[in-house]
Structure formats: structure tokens, C-alpha cells
Write a protein that holds these residues in place. Structure first.
Motif, PDB file in Angstrom:
ATOM      1  N   ALA A 221       0.817  -1.213   0.000  1.00  0.00           N
ATOM      2  CA  ALA A 221       0.000   0.000   0.000  1.00  0.00           C
ATOM      3  C   ALA A 221       0.852   1.266   0.000  1.00  0.00           C
ATOM      4  O   ALA A 221       0.533   2.245  -0.685  1.00  0.00           O
ATOM      5  CB  ALA A 221      -0.947  -0.009   1.199  1.00  0.00           C
ATOM      6  N   ASP A 222       1.941   1.259   0.755  1.00  0.00           N
ATOM      7  CA  ASP A 222       2.798   2.444   0.821  1.00  0.00           C
ATOM      8  C   ASP A 222       3.485   2.737  -0.503  1.00  0.00           C
ATOM      9  O   ASP A 222       3.912   3.868  -0.761  1.00  0.00           O
ATOM     10  CB  ASP A 222       3.868   2.265   1.907  1.00  0.00           C
ATOM     11  N   TRP A 223       3.593   1.716  -1.344  1.00  0.00           N
ATOM     12  CA  TRP A 223       4.305   1.855  -2.615  1.00  0.00           C
ATOM     13  C   TRP A 223       3.361   1.872  -3.811  1.00  0.00           C
ATOM     14  O   TRP A 223       3.813   1.926  -4.954  1.00  0.00           O
ATOM     15  CB  TRP A 223       5.321   0.706  -2.757  1.00  0.00           C
ATOM     16  N   LEU A 224       2.045   1.838  -3.521  1.00  0.00           N
ATOM     17  CA  LEU A 224       1.071   1.817  -4.615  1.00  0.00           C
ATOM     18  C   LEU A 224       1.176   3.047  -5.520  1.00  0.00           C
ATOM     19  O   LEU A 224       1.073   2.911  -6.748  1.00  0.00           O
ATOM     20  CB  LEU A 224      -0.344   1.661  -4.052  1.00  0.00           C
ATOM     21  N   PRO A 225       1.380   4.250  -5.000  1.00  0.00           N
ATOM     22  CA  PRO A 225       1.542   5.396  -5.910  1.00  0.00           C
ATOM     23  C   PRO A 225       2.700   5.217  -6.887  1.00  0.00           C
ATOM     24  O   PRO A 225       2.580   5.569  -8.067  1.00  0.00           O
ATOM     25  CB  PRO A 225       1.780   6.575  -4.955  1.00  0.00           C
ATOM     26  N   ARG A 226       3.813   4.659  -6.423  1.00  0.00           N
ATOM     27  CA  ARG A 226       4.944   4.420  -7.325  1.00  0.00           C
ATOM     28  C   ARG A 226       4.611   3.338  -8.345  1.00  0.00           C
ATOM     29  O   ARG A 226       4.988   3.434  -9.515  1.00  0.00           O
ATOM     30  CB  ARG A 226       6.188   4.030  -6.523  1.00  0.00           C
ATOM     31  N   LYS A 227       3.939   2.302  -7.887  1.00  0.00           N
ATOM     32  CA  LYS A 227       3.558   1.226  -8.810  1.00  0.00           C
ATOM     33  C   LYS A 227       2.638   1.760  -9.892  1.00  0.00           C
ATOM     34  O   LYS A 227       2.818   1.474 -11.081  1.00  0.00           O
ATOM     35  CB  LYS A 227       2.879   0.087  -8.048  1.00  0.00           C
ATOM     36  N   ARG A 228       1.645   2.553  -9.497  1.00  0.00           N
ATOM     37  CA  ARG A 228       0.722   3.088 -10.493  1.00  0.00           C
ATOM     38  C   ARG A 228       1.416   4.092 -11.412  1.00  0.00           C
ATOM     39  O   ARG A 228       1.107   4.173 -12.603  1.00  0.00           O
ATOM     40  CB  ARG A 228      -0.492   3.712  -9.789  1.00  0.00           C
ATOM     41  N   ALA A 229       2.379   4.850 -10.887  1.00  0.00           N
ATOM     42  CA  ALA A 229       3.152   5.760 -11.737  1.00  0.00           C
ATOM     43  C   ALA A 229       3.967   4.978 -12.752  1.00  0.00           C
ATOM     44  O   ALA A 229       4.104   5.379 -13.917  1.00  0.00           O
ATOM     45  CB  ALA A 229       4.067   6.632 -10.879  1.00  0.00           C
ATOM     46  N   ALA A 230       4.533   3.844 -12.324  1.00  0.00           N
ATOM     47  CA  ALA A 230       5.304   3.004 -13.244  1.00  0.00           C
ATOM     48  C   ALA A 230       4.397   2.410 -14.311  1.00  0.00           C
ATOM     49  O   ALA A 230       4.756   2.357 -15.495  1.00  0.00           O
ATOM     50  CB  ALA A 230       6.008   1.895 -12.464  1.00  0.00           C
ATOM     51  N   MET A 231       3.213   1.981 -13.918  1.00  0.00           N
ATOM     52  CA  MET A 231       2.262   1.443 -14.895  1.00  0.00           C
ATOM     53  C   MET A 231       1.849   2.522 -15.887  1.00  0.00           C
ATOM     54  O   MET A 231       1.770   2.289 -17.101  1.00  0.00           O
ATOM     55  CB  MET A 231       1.057   0.856 -14.166  1.00  0.00           C
ATOM     56  N   ALA A 232       1.620   3.721 -15.378  1.00  0.00           N
ATOM     57  CA  ALA A 232       1.222   4.827 -16.252  1.00  0.00           C
ATOM     58  C   ALA A 232       2.334   5.205 -17.219  1.00  0.00           C
ATOM     59  O   ALA A 232       2.070   5.729 -18.306  1.00  0.00           O
ATOM     60  CB  ALA A 232       0.816   6.038 -15.409  1.00  0.00           C
ATOM     61  N   ALA A 233       3.590   4.943 -16.839  1.00  0.00           N
ATOM     62  CA  ALA A 233       4.716   5.259 -17.723  1.00  0.00           C
ATOM     63  C   ALA A 233       4.683   4.419 -18.996  1.00  0.00           C
ATOM     64  O   ALA A 233       5.210   4.842 -20.032  1.00  0.00           O
ATOM     65  CB  ALA A 233       6.035   5.041 -16.987  1.00  0.00           C
ATOM     66  N   HIS A 234       4.067   3.261 -18.920  1.00  0.00           N
ATOM     67  CA  HIS A 234       3.919   2.411 -20.114  1.00  0.00           C
ATOM     68  C   HIS A 234       2.710   2.909 -20.916  1.00  0.00           C
ATOM     69  O   HIS A 234       1.693   2.222 -21.060  1.00  0.00           O
ATOM     70  CB  HIS A 234       3.756   0.949 -19.699  1.00  0.00           C
ATOM     71  N   ARG A 235       2.856   4.116 -21.432  1.00  0.00           N
ATOM     72  CA  ARG A 235       1.722   4.845 -21.996  1.00  0.00           C
ATOM     73  C   ARG A 235       1.075   4.156 -23.197  1.00  0.00           C
ATOM     74  O   ARG A 235      -0.125   4.260 -23.395  1.00  0.00           O
ATOM     75  CB  ARG A 235       2.179   6.256 -22.383  1.00  0.00           C
TER      76      ARG A 235
END
Length: 291
Positions: A221-235
């Protein structure tokens, strides 16, 4: 001092973020070392978001996306294994001469074993034997990783570098109850589910593993923002309107704030499920293979 090291092996750009983004981000934040190997360039992916690639082909663009995703996770070490995306099951590209699916297992495992000997990871993570949903490259990534770990430890193997024994080898999985909870949460919220709009029991889902087989359950949960940012990077693969990035926060916690693994080789430390893949491994512990 030997820094506790994680090596994650994934078939395509974006798999690292979807499957292990939280693990990778938390590993780096804990002062441990994280290395990612991508087996193919994602040649058979589609520009699902319809973004403007400019003068680049999709593979070139996906390389930049992967670099951005790894940066979001804090990962600074990455290698390509050098194969071609094989496409979905039954695609003609399964038989392309450079496809990962068609690669000789010993040759591919030898390439990865050389990486293992150079990186000297304590923990290795890959797909499971089903490839989660059966994609040929995901299945191949599992078998290549299993063989590579064995080759890396074998002093008789014709592999560059000094032998190295991986302490713990895991596969990333998704438990059926987790999938079922996600499905029902989406239905209850009036949103589309990947599994349709029926009340599907966990046992009837098309993929996922039995909960009893899961040996590690990571709260990211603490790292979910980073995970979602990484997923979003795969535009090109995960657009702004995708399911991954647009579920409500409560459902996002159900769907993405947990990563699950099965320990296939090595010994678990303490009670199951583990909450740390490095459990039982000390910072100063080195594990070269026995001669």
C-alpha cells in the motif's frame, strides 16, 4: 558487505510494473538492490492507447517507457535478454526465428545464468509455470529462469562468471480469492470487470492460484503510488483511461495493493505467508555455489 539483491525476470516491458512494481519499489527503499531483466522488446504489443509515436517504432518507444517506469520505481539496473516478443498463443509470430517462445531453453537459460552470476542475487522472481494467463513468453520466462538458477549454481556449467547459488526463488502469482474480491468489488460499484458481469465463484475464474499455495503476501500500500506511476509510464500499453489506472481508491487497494508469491526453491523463514521475500537473509550473507 553483500547488499541483499533481488533479480526480477519478466518477458515484456510493463510486466515488471504490473507484477512486481511494489516489490521493486520497496526493495530499493529498504536500501536493497533491485535488478530487472526483460526477456523481449515487446515487438508484438499494440499501441493500445493510440499515442503519437512520432518518428519512433513501437519497440523504441517501449524502451523509453520501460526506462521511465523503472525510474518511477527507483530501479537503476536493467538488462534485456535479447529475444523477440512471441505474441499470443497460436500467433504466427510464435514461430519467428528470434521469438522467445521458440528459443532453445539451454541457450536462453545460459544467457540468464550469466546475468545471475554477474548480479549475484539472493532472491529471484519470475512468472509461474502457467505464465499467469498462458502467454507463451510468460511460460517460457518461468522455465528459463528455473534452468538459469540451476546453471548459475553449477560449477561445471559452461557459463561465464563464478558459480552463484540463489538463496530463494519465487514466482509471482495472483490468488483466486483476491481475483474474486476484485471482480465483486467492480460489479458492486457498477464498473466493468475483466471477468464479465456475472457472480463468478473464485473456483470458476479462468486463472489464478489456490490461496493455500501462496507463501508470501506483500502489503505494498505504501508503494502503490509508485507502482501506479510506473504502470502509467507504459503509456502505449496502459492508457490514461485503462482499468489499471482508473478504478476507485478502495478497489485499487483490493486489486493492486497486494503482491503475492510462491516460494518454489529455498526455505521460508518463520510463519507463512512471508511478508518479506528477504526473510532469513542477512545483509552480510553471501551464497556462492559449493565447488
Amino acid at each position: 558487505m553483500t547488499v541483499p539483491t533481488l533479480l526480477c525476470v519478466h518477458p515484456h516491458p510493463d510486466d515488471e510494473s504490473i507484477a512486481c512494481g511494489g516489490l521493486l519499489a520497496s526493495t530499493v527503499a529498504a536500501g536493497r538492490r533491485a535488478v530487472v531483466v526483460t526477456c523481449t522488446g515487446g515487438e508484438e504489443g499494440e499501441n493500445l492507447a493510440g499515442i503519437d509515436l512520432g518518428a519512433d517504432d513501437l519497440v523504441t518507444h517501449r524502451r523509453r517507457e520501460l526506462a521511465d517506469a523503472l525510474a518511477a520505481l527507483g530501479v537503476t539496473e536493467h538488462e534485456y535478454l535479447g529475444y523477440r516478443d512471441s505474441g499470443m498463443v497460436g500467433s504466427p509470430t510464435n514461430h519467428h526465428p528470434d521469438s522467445f517462445h521458440g528459443a532453445d531453453i539451454e541457450e536462453a537459460a545460459g544467457r540468464l545464468a550469466a546475468v545471475v552470476r554477474r548480479v549475484r542475487p539472493h532472491v529471484v522472481v519470475s512468472d509461474d509455470a502457467t505464465g499467469t494467463y498462458g502467454h507463451p513468453d510468460h511460460v517460457k520466462a518461468h522455465h528459463v529462469t528455473v534452468r538459469a538458477v540451476a546453471l548459475a549454481a553449477d560449477p561445471r556449467a559452461d557459463v561465464p562468471g563464478e558459480p552463484w547459488r540463489v538463496v530463494k526463488r519465487y514466482v509471482n502469482v495472483i490468488g483466486r480469492s483476491r481475483l474474486a474480491a476484485m471482480h465483486h468489488a467492480l460489479i458492486d460499484a457498477g464498473l466493468a470487470s475483466p471477468f464479465g458481469d456475472d457472480d463468478v465463484a473464485a473456483a470458476d475464474l479462468p486463472f489464478g492460484v489456490d490461496d493455500a499455495s501462496i507463501t508470501a503476501h506483500l502489503d505494498i500500500a505504501d508503494w502503490l503510488p509508485r507502482k501506479r506511476a510506473a504502470m502509467a509510464a507504459h503509456r502505449s500499453q496502459i492508457g490514461e483511461d485503462s482499468f489499471f489506472l482508473n478504478v476507485p481508491p478502495a478497489i485499487a487497494s483490493t486489486a493492486f495493493a497486494v503482491e503475492q508469491f510462491v516460494l518454489e526453491d529455498g526455505a521460508a523463514a518463520g510463519d507463512l505467508p512471508e511478508t518479506d521475500l528477504f526473510a532469513g537473509i542477512t545483509a552480510a550473507e553471501a551464497h556462492p555455489a559449493a565447488g
